[in-house]
Design a protein around this motif. Structure first.
Motif, mmCIF file in Angstrom:
data_model
loop_
_atom_site.group_PDB
_atom_site.id
_atom_site.type_symbol
_atom_site.label_atom_id
_atom_site.label_comp_id
_atom_site.label_asym_id
_atom_site.label_seq_id
_atom_site.Cartn_x
_atom_site.Cartn_y
_atom_site.Cartn_z
ATOM 1 N N PHE A 84 0.812 -1.239 0.076
ATOM 2 C CA PHE A 84 -0.024 0.019 0.071
ATOM 3 C C PHE A 84 0.660 1.515 -0.011
ATOM 4 C CE2 PHE A 84 -3.118 -2.874 2.434
ATOM 5 C CZ PHE A 84 -3.564 -3.456 1.245
ATOM 6 N N LEU A 101 -12.076 9.217 -6.943
ATOM 7 C CA LEU A 101 -13.474 9.399 -7.863
ATOM 8 C C LEU A 101 -13.389 10.905 -8.507
ATOM 9 C CD1 LEU A 101 -15.333 7.310 -5.252
ATOM 10 C CD2 LEU A 101 -14.974 6.745 -7.773
ATOM 11 N N ALA B 90 -14.206 5.945 -2.127
ATOM 12 C CA ALA B 90 -12.895 5.536 -2.765
ATOM 13 C C ALA B 90 -12.311 3.964 -2.330
ATOM 14 C CB ALA B 90 -11.848 6.520 -2.442
ATOM 15 N N TYR B 93 -11.789 1.057 -4.271
ATOM 16 C CA TYR B 93 -10.731 0.970 -5.451
ATOM 17 C C TYR B 93 -9.346 1.353 -4.970
ATOM 18 C CZ TYR B 93 -15.073 0.922 -8.019
ATOM 19 O OH TYR B 93 -16.284 0.622 -8.198
ATOM 20 N N HIS B 95 -6.091 0.566 -1.841
ATOM 21 C CA HIS B 95 -5.641 -0.542 -0.802
ATOM 22 C C HIS B 95 -6.033 -1.905 -1.440
ATOM 23 C CE1 HIS B 95 -4.705 1.773 2.855
ATOM 24 N NE2 HIS B 95 -4.959 2.773 2.031
ATOM 25 N N SER B 96 -6.097 -1.988 -2.887
ATOM 26 C CA SER B 96 -6.284 -3.046 -3.602
ATOM 27 C C SER B 96 -5.307 -3.748 -3.994
ATOM 28 C CB SER B 96 -7.220 -2.894 -4.536
ATOM 29 O OG SER B 96 -7.394 -3.782 -5.600
ATOM 30 N N CYS B 99 -3.988 -2.310 -9.293
ATOM 31 C CA CYS B 99 -3.698 -0.947 -9.312
ATOM 32 C C CYS B 99 -4.616 -0.210 -9.942
ATOM 33 C CB CYS B 99 -2.266 -0.720 -10.234
ATOM 34 S SG CYS B 99 -1.867 0.556 -10.778
ATOM 35 N N PHE B 100 -4.787 1.193 -9.346
ATOM 36 C CA PHE B 100 -5.756 2.099 -9.963
ATOM 37 C C PHE B 100 -5.875 2.062 -11.344
ATOM 38 C CE2 PHE B 100 -6.659 6.098 -11.965
ATOM 39 C CZ PHE B 100 -7.337 6.947 -11.213
ATOM 40 N N TYR B 103 -8.058 -0.509 -13.719
ATOM 41 C CA TYR B 103 -9.466 -0.323 -14.137
ATOM 42 C C TYR B 103 -9.471 0.577 -15.378
ATOM 43 C CZ TYR B 103 -10.325 -1.752 -9.327
ATOM 44 O OH TYR B 103 -10.333 -2.400 -8.236
ATOM 45 N N MET B 122 -18.466 0.779 -10.876
ATOM 46 C CA MET B 122 -18.146 1.955 -10.553
ATOM 47 C C MET B 122 -19.115 3.317 -10.828
ATOM 48 S SD MET B 122 -14.344 3.479 -11.984
ATOM 49 C CE MET B 122 -13.368 2.211 -11.287
ATOM 50 N N VAL B 125 -21.011 3.540 -7.250
ATOM 51 C CA VAL B 125 -20.231 4.096 -6.353
ATOM 52 C C VAL B 125 -20.079 5.515 -6.655
ATOM 53 C CG1 VAL B 125 -18.179 4.191 -5.367
ATOM 54 C CG2 VAL B 125 -18.935 2.138 -5.813
#
Lengths: 351, 351
Positions: A84, A101, B90, B93, B95-96, B99-100, B103, B122, B125
């Motif tokens: 992270f 977002l 947020a 999407y 701490h996954s 990776c950002f 998506y 998405m 959300v």
């Protein structure tokens, strides 16, 4: 080494090593240089079921930014990072005051799209990210604790030995100097209330637990982490170029501490930096005896504190510079010189 | 209170309080309930120029998830959170392991779009996030250290007093029980090498520094954090509903410790949870003497470890449940009961 006999092998290591083996084999075949970039802080858990831990300050900016420039310089990068923390490419959009977002909008047809004002810059970043994925030049391996870090560093280094001088270690992670050995770790959360009992550590060695209450105070008593850099240089990666970082807060100690580290470990380069100025200036202290400051002039500095965003700065003047875009090409030159001379310990750096 | 005389007011507090004042005024006028949700772990810096710190384990999942359900229940939410921990919306999407940038895709015209497979979820959300922004029902205020946390909690609580029983405190942050008082803090990074001098703390009180070397060992000696929950209940927020959390690792201690906390602080509700099962079960221990487990059945549990992602789980069975979607409506009912009865200390919870 005693450390690895007494502290448990992390559960994630086998699968990470399998990924790294395939990655290294591919790039060895293609005769590509491989950089192991370490990044982010390590934790020192105070309990086995961890509620409290000691951490080292690092968002991972130096490592994540440098990894991008190593990729641009043609290296394959194993990015050994704190889970992270900032990642190459994604760093431009995470750990920001902006929420993920905020970059998004609904199109007229109701689909989710990237807001027009972010399209251009995000397209550049996305293209580089997709290229690294397509070429398989970036391997992301996470760690959390200092124990996980040390096991990974050792096993990855030994795996990289066949690369010879084509391998490079760029040790930007903020690694703890202290830790709790497995046999001094308590199992459960340390109880602050005097009404609840204290615990015995897990080991049978008779060693006292690393943390205990004295009245209402918590006392933590930590062992020194073994000097792994010495082992890396002498045993695990004897043919690689090795670069370490030295972070200080007191300007008067930086040069002295950097020289001390270089002398102690006999590797190739120490990059000294200060907590408050690390985005704009670093001190190279080299095995050849040369020293040199890299400094970004005031009007070209990135402005944000966490996560450099060149696009935020220097709008009315010259474009902002990420100092890693200067650090990495310097290192690449030194690495070339080392490969060509064949003697890593006699680098005529800056002379 | 002595603590606030001896430990410095954070630089960020004035601007945060100004934002909170406008936010609270707006919702007081609209007679909307306001929940202060605290989230994430607090740090305890070991040096003034912080390189090392102690931290409490928390990604912020409980707080960020609960904040969404408070918003759905019609509350305005002040989200007092550890900087860079999970945020409402947020969190789906960040701490996954993704990776950002995973998506995203390039459209046929070269624009950056959200990949088709993520569009639907998405969009949901994003719509909720945009509604909260449009209605101004979510205020994000970050902290890092336990000192910043305590100052914010006190000043926000006093600011919320005019809301009377329409205000609620949901204290999900993992707050350190120990800290380094300002007058025992050293200025610079603690030096691990015996070659370099140790330092004196900043204060003139003659108190020893909170961290020092003994040979090659680091000894850290921490003061207890004052019992702020007592002050919150009795002085800072006497008319509010107050809910605290108790995290344990040892199942045998959970109920006892939760009851102990409720008795000690005389607030309304303690939610007990265990580190390993906190996503599926919690224990409500209430002022009225009632106790009750909320438990998500095995086939409806969210699967991911960090950051609950209901869409990941239960694909072949019933939809997965985030336990916060059960916790928050229970609390809303209790809060209504408290507002209607007018006597917060005599909640007939679960009886």
């Amino acid at each position: 080494m005693e450390y690895f006999e007494n502290n448990p092998r992390p559960a994630s290591l086998d699968s990470h090593i399998a990924l790294a083996r395939a990655f290294i084999d591919q790039h060895a075949e293609q005769n590509r240089r491989v950089a192991l970039v370490t990044s982010g802080g390590t934790t020192v858990p105070l309990e086995n079921q961890t509620v409290r831990f000691i951490d080292n300050f690092s968002a991972g900016t130096r490592g994540a930014t440098s990894a991008e420039y190593f990729l641009e310089s043609g290296y394959a990068v194993i990015f050994l990072h704190r889970q992270f923390s900032l990642l190459p490419y994604a760093r431009h959009y995470s750990h920001s005051t902006n929420c993920f977002l905020d970059y998004m909008a609904f199109s007229s047809s109701g689909g989710v799209v990237i807001d027009t004002e972010y399209q251009h810059q995000m397209g550049d970043v996305l293209a580089k990210y997709k290229k690294a994925k397509h070429d398989n030049t970036l391997l992301l391996l996470p760690f959390t604790t200092v124990n996980e870090y040390l096991w990974h560093l050792r096993d990855l280094a030994m795996l990289m030995q066949p690369l010879g001088p084509n391998s490079l270690f760029y040790l930007a992670a903020a690694v703890s100097d202290f830790f709790v050995p497995a046999d001094r770790m308590v199992e459960h959360k340390i109880q602050s209330s005097e009404e609840f009992h204290s615990q015995q550590p897990n080991g049978n060695s008779g060693e006292p637990p690393a943390a205990h209450m004295e009245g209402k105070r918590l006392i933590i008593d930590l062992d020194p982490v073994p000097k792994f850099l010495k082992l890396l240089v002498d045993k695990w990666a004897p043919h690689s170029m090795i670069i370490s970082f030295k972070l200080e807060t007191d300007p008067s100690m930086l040069a002295e501490k950097s020289r001390y580290a270089l002398k102690k470990y006999s590797h190739h380069l120490v990059i000294g930096n200060l907590l408050n100025t690390r985005k704009w200036e670093v001190l190279f202290v080299s095995a050849g005896g040369g020293e040199k400051w890299l400094r970004v002039p005031a009007n070209r500095r990135t402005k944000s504190v966490s996560g450099s965003r060149p696009e935020d700065a220097g709008k009315d003047s010259e474009p902002a510079v990420e100092i890693e875009s200067w650090i990495v090409p310097e290192i690449e030159k030194l690495h070339t010189q080392m490969i060509e001379n064949g003697d890593p310990r006699e680098l005529a750096l800056f002379r």
